[in-house]
Design an enzyme around this catalytic site. Sequence first.
Site, PDB file in Angstrom:
ATOM      1  N   CYS A  72       0.906  -1.101   0.001  1.00 46.51           N
ATOM      2  CA  CYS A  72      -0.096  -0.020  -0.040  1.00 46.51           C
ATOM      3  C   CYS A  72       0.939   1.415  -0.094  1.00 46.51           C
ATOM      4  O   CYS A  72       0.220   2.150  -0.425  1.00 46.51           O
ATOM      5  CB  CYS A  72      -0.915  -0.086   1.280  1.00 46.51           C
ATOM      6  SG  CYS A  72      -2.128  -1.430   1.105  1.00 46.51           S
TER       7      CYS A  72
ATOM      8  N   HIS B  31      -3.701   7.215   1.856  1.00 49.21           N
ATOM      9  CA  HIS B  31      -3.735   5.932   1.586  1.00 49.21           C
ATOM     10  C   HIS B  31      -5.351   5.677   1.764  1.00 49.21           C
ATOM     11  O   HIS B  31      -5.628   5.820   3.236  1.00 49.21           O
ATOM     12  CB  HIS B  31      -2.895   5.090   2.030  1.00 49.21           C
ATOM     13  CG  HIS B  31      -3.379   3.560   1.922  1.00 49.21           C
ATOM     14  ND1 HIS B  31      -3.654   3.115   0.797  1.00 49.21           N
ATOM     15  CD2 HIS B  31      -3.349   2.676   2.710  1.00 49.21           C
ATOM     16  CE1 HIS B  31      -4.210   1.691   1.077  1.00 49.21           C
ATOM     17  NE2 HIS B  31      -3.650   1.520   2.174  1.00 49.21           N
TER      18      HIS B  31
ATOM     19  N   ASN C 248     -10.112  -0.171  -0.449  1.00 48.26           N
ATOM     20  CA  ASN C 248      -8.779  -0.092  -0.429  1.00 48.26           C
ATOM     21  C   ASN C 248      -8.152  -0.872  -1.806  1.00 48.26           C
ATOM     22  O   ASN C 248      -7.872  -1.891  -1.717  1.00 48.26           O
ATOM     23  CB  ASN C 248      -7.962  -0.952   0.905  1.00 48.26           C
ATOM     24  CG  ASN C 248      -6.560  -0.972   0.930  1.00 48.26           C
ATOM     25  OD1 ASN C 248      -5.828  -0.279   0.166  1.00 48.26           O
ATOM     26  ND2 ASN C 248      -6.164  -1.160   2.143  1.00 48.26           N
TER      27      ASN C 248
END
Length: 322
Positions: free
Chosen positions: A112, A249, A279
């Site tokens: 990520c 993020h 996500n």
Amino acid sequence: MRSVVTGVGGYLPERVVTNDDLAKIVETSDEWIRERTGIHERRKAADDQPVSDLAVAAARIALEAAGRTPADVDCIVVATTTGDLTFPATATIVQRKLGCPVGVAFDVQAVCSGFVYALSVADGFVARGRSKCCLVIGAEAMTRLMDWTDRGTCVLFGDGAGAVVLEPGEGTGATADRGLLGFALRADGTKQDLLFVDGGVSTNGQVGHLRMQGNQVFRHAVVNISEAIHAAAADAGIPVESVDWFIPHQANQRILEGVAKRVGIDERKVISTVARHANTSAASIPLALYEGVKDGRVKPGDLLLLEAMGGGLTWGACVIRL
């Protein structure tokens, strides 16, 4: 010399997967997911749609926004943990599909945090004069790593891609310069068991599934990301509260809010796409940036703060003046 963002692009697969859709295959509900994560829906790539296709679609939009063509591209850095093949690098596949000339092309794998890491790596090419037009892409097909019996993880992730074009620009060394102004990158391999995939080429020869200790990740995320944000702001020579937009993020709405509160950023400055995108790992920051640019909130000259945390654990932050 600064690395200046001259174009931004994003792409989401057509298929929408709602929380109600997931409730049909795993023990969960729309209310349970929204309450804990803020996610309403996510996108899922088609079975015949590799992650390079998502990356190419986002890259084309970014190049058009920059007034460039694939013929101008001399460097491609793709941040992904779900590449098309074990090798070659997905970046080389993107290079071929776009029709770019021979140049530099490679992947960055920091899960990520990948896009923030990739920006830092690309800055080393552009700001040092080794690249005149660099594509930095975050692209993921995270749904292909899901254990669809694990409601704690399968509801969290989606697929997509975002891209930026980086080009060299003259600066004065001041915070008023356009471009990448400051970074803070971190990793702690002792926390691997908090977020990982239980498969790999040299361990069991399998793709594996994503495994996560959600509560522990949440705790580390808020504390560690906050430290990196302050470090990146110090590297850029700006106070955190002076940023125009905070583009984090998109892991979980509660993490977004927790980090913003801890570092003193007004919630009105936070760009959140987690409700619709879920996500998307390395793709989440450039996708959120693209949304902000597309809807007119993010404008040239704005001061942006990016941050991410992913498996490894890796984390980091970046300050950009658009």
